[in-house]
Design an enzyme around this catalytic site. Sequence first.
Site, PDB file in Angstrom:
ATOM      1  N   ARG A 144       0.866  -1.270  -0.160  1.00  0.00           N
ATOM      2  CA  ARG A 144       0.154  -0.024  -0.033  1.00  0.00           C
ATOM      3  C   ARG A 144       0.904   1.271  -0.020  1.00  0.00           C
ATOM      4  O   ARG A 144       0.409   2.440  -0.454  1.00  0.00           O
ATOM      5  CB  ARG A 144      -0.919   0.101   1.192  1.00  0.00           C
ATOM      6  N   GLU A 177       2.142  -5.861  13.843  1.00  0.00           N
ATOM      7  CA  GLU A 177       0.874  -6.165  14.618  1.00  0.00           C
ATOM      8  C   GLU A 177       0.346  -7.309  14.170  1.00  0.00           C
ATOM      9  O   GLU A 177      -0.742  -7.740  15.020  1.00  0.00           O
ATOM     10  CB  GLU A 177       0.050  -4.840  14.400  1.00  0.00           C
TER      11      GLU A 177
END
Length: 218
Positions: A83, A119
Amino acid sequence: FQYWYCGFLVPVVAMAQEEYTPDGPLAQEIAAKLPYFPYKKIDRFYDIGGLLKHPELFDKACEAMAARYKGQQIDAIGAFDARGFLFTPVAIKLGVPFFMLRKGGKMPNAISGKGYTTEYDTKDGLNIQRDAVKPNDRILLIDDLIATGGTLCAGIELVQALGGTVVECACLVELKALGGDAKVKAAGGNGCWALVSESVLTVQGELVDGYVDDGEGH
């Protein structure tokens, strides 16, 4: 002013500092187009796809990033698979080269970094092409979001391995509670600037009947 890029005349529009203030009016307008969904076992996964449906606003986001770094003698911009690649327009607006930090096996003439943790899970090292950064280059690293900072730190390591210096990292969104900025500073990246924080991200995505969290590591 304007400059030529790939045969096109590209305007660089001056933007006042208050327009790219974190969580300011522009940031709040952008935040309204970044819905969150339960995804990858995370309660709030912020979907940049919502912003991409509004090209003029996305362009303003890129313009804000470019305005932040105008005049800082940036030699090149690196962005992260995948992204982060959406922010190529920032390099175009600043008139500087753009390079990719990718997963292994995707680019020739590349070196690999160490594995790192995000994460979501643990990742194999990123790759950078050997000629992407020259000694003493001043590099800006860009991604869509900073959470724990693991991805950005992996990129900092690769830039440093080629002799460059990371002036700063820039992200559209920062999840401040996860402490990524401190990790970026400790890695030598001079911190992370972000336009939007989770404090103004309040739009819950609409879940269709039968919605399934089918997210995988990336």
